[in-house]
Motif scaffolding. Sequence first.
Motif, PDB file in Angstrom:
ATOM      1  N   UNK A  82     -11.953   0.907  -8.247  1.00 13.05           N
ATOM      2  CA  UNK A  82     -12.462  -0.466  -8.252  1.00 13.05           C
ATOM      3  C   UNK A  82     -12.384  -1.106  -6.868  1.00 13.05           C
ATOM      4  N   UNK A  83     -13.449  -1.834  -6.498  1.00 15.77           N
ATOM      5  CA  UNK A  83     -13.363  -2.699  -5.316  1.00 15.77           C
ATOM      6  C   UNK A  83     -12.504  -3.903  -5.664  1.00 15.77           C
TER       7      UNK A  83
ATOM      8  N   UNK B  32      -6.260  -6.903  -9.126  1.00 16.20           N
ATOM      9  CA  UNK B  32      -5.892  -5.683  -8.427  1.00 16.20           C
ATOM     10  C   UNK B  32      -6.952  -5.272  -7.429  1.00 16.20           C
ATOM     11  N   UNK B  33      -6.567  -4.389  -6.516  1.00 20.19           N
ATOM     12  CA  UNK B  33      -7.444  -3.723  -5.552  1.00 20.19           C
ATOM     13  C   UNK B  33      -7.839  -4.600  -4.372  1.00 20.19           C
ATOM     14  N   UNK B  34      -7.876  -5.903  -4.523  1.00 23.25           N
ATOM     15  CA  UNK B  34      -8.344  -6.759  -3.426  1.00 23.25           C
ATOM     16  C   UNK B  34      -7.278  -6.900  -2.349  1.00 23.25           C
ATOM     17  N   UNK B  35      -6.044  -6.609  -2.685  1.00 23.59           N
ATOM     18  CA  UNK B  35      -4.950  -6.686  -1.729  1.00 23.59           C
ATOM     19  C   UNK B  35      -4.145  -5.387  -1.802  1.00 23.59           C
ATOM     20  N   UNK B  36      -3.006  -5.341  -1.125  1.00 29.16           N
ATOM     21  CA  UNK B  36      -2.213  -4.111  -1.137  1.00 29.16           C
ATOM     22  C   UNK B  36      -1.327  -4.006  -2.361  1.00 29.16           C
TER      23      UNK B  36
ATOM     24  N   UNK C 151      -8.436 -11.090   1.007  1.00 27.85           N
ATOM     25  CA  UNK C 151      -9.297  -9.907   1.029  1.00 27.85           C
ATOM     26  C   UNK C 151      -9.574  -9.482   2.474  1.00 27.85           C
ATOM     27  N   UNK C 152      -9.962  -8.219   2.645  1.00 30.75           N
ATOM     28  CA  UNK C 152     -10.355  -7.736   3.969  1.00 30.75           C
ATOM     29  C   UNK C 152     -11.498  -6.738   3.822  1.00 30.75           C
ATOM     30  N   UNK C 153     -12.238  -6.539   4.902  1.00 29.28           N
ATOM     31  CA  UNK C 153     -13.360  -5.594   4.886  1.00 29.28           C
ATOM     32  C   UNK C 153     -12.828  -4.160   4.846  1.00 29.28           C
TER      33      UNK C 153
ATOM     34  N   UNK D  47       0.830  -1.200   0.000  1.00 20.89           N
ATOM     35  CA  UNK D  47       0.000   0.000   0.000  1.00 20.89           C
ATOM     36  C   UNK D  47       0.870   1.258   0.000  1.00 20.89           C
ATOM     37  N   UNK D  48       0.783   2.054  -1.058  1.00 22.71           N
ATOM     38  CA  UNK D  48       1.538   3.300  -1.209  1.00 22.71           C
ATOM     39  C   UNK D  48       3.051   3.070  -1.162  1.00 22.71           C
ATOM     40  N   UNK D  49       3.485   1.908  -1.555  1.00 18.52           N
ATOM     41  CA  UNK D  49       4.907   1.567  -1.516  1.00 18.52           C
ATOM     42  C   UNK D  49       5.325   0.876  -2.800  1.00 18.52           C
ATOM     43  N   UNK D  50       6.416   1.349  -3.392  1.00 13.71           N
ATOM     44  CA  UNK D  50       6.956   0.716  -4.593  1.00 13.71           C
ATOM     45  C   UNK D  50       8.439   0.419  -4.394  1.00 13.71           C
ATOM     46  N   UNK D  51       9.034  -0.237  -5.393  1.00 13.84           N
ATOM     47  CA  UNK D  51      10.465  -0.531  -5.310  1.00 13.84           C
ATOM     48  C   UNK D  51      11.311   0.673  -5.704  1.00 13.84           C
TER      49      UNK D  51
END
Length: 291
Positions: free
Chosen positions: A192-193, A214-218, A255-257, A156-160
Amino acid sequence: MLLSKFQYHRPANLAAAHEMIAAYGSDATVYAGGTELLLAMKARVLRYEHLIDLKHIAALNELRREDGWIAVGPLVTHHRLATDDIIRRLVPSYAALSDNIANIRVRVAGTLGGNLCFAEPHADPPALLAAMGATVTLSGPNGGRSVPAGDFIEGEFTTVRADDELMTEIRIPITKPGDRYSYKSFGHLERPAVGVAGGHLRRDGKSEYRIWIGAISDRPLHMNMVEDELAGVPPGEIMDVLRQVTEKAASELPAHDDLHGGADYKRHLAAVLMRRAILEAAGAAGDFPNG
């Protein structure tokens, strides 16, 4: 809420941008389209003393064909990618994705490089770029390097991308004759959810599939298990195994709520969207309209 005070810098070339990044360090950030960054700064989620505006570096705004690739500068906007003739002819699935990102204001101002570097998990481009085998080029004080799009986002908000590196290019393979990609997403908001990229490729007369979620995880998730189960299955026989394979794979997703929906709801979406993306990429969607 108004932006907090900062010093604005406008380098004319890549070398000048690198010098500014080295000089100001963690007190600075680079600015492209601003659709994500400025919102975060207004909300006081992020704060920087120096803003380095890259929009006047012409080399970062180029879009050209090179052999089997489309080279896209990180400052190229989603709107340009949706409407450019080269993109529409040679990577049509990516043009279609770009035409459905958020809203017209975001598409006109937002850039592909900014989207990838911000690494907001609920973004459309990363999953399809990973499925297509795109790469990201980074430049730093010690030279350049290329990173597969599927490995670029770490979380989340992190790249290489290191703090002293700049993205200089995104390279998208030209879609080969007989190959096809599809991107399917669903969400109640402008993000997207869940978003699924599916690909159907013909190699040595046999079918191969590409699936990223995409989107379902970080970060975008590579669905290797689904690809392995479907390998060699021709489009006309794919529904014999597709439902069972996608539902099993979706049930194991991390996935998470959150405000985009509950975990079980997003796993259900993932299974449905996987089937739809794969069927469309394989040219079989008309045979199985409720797939």
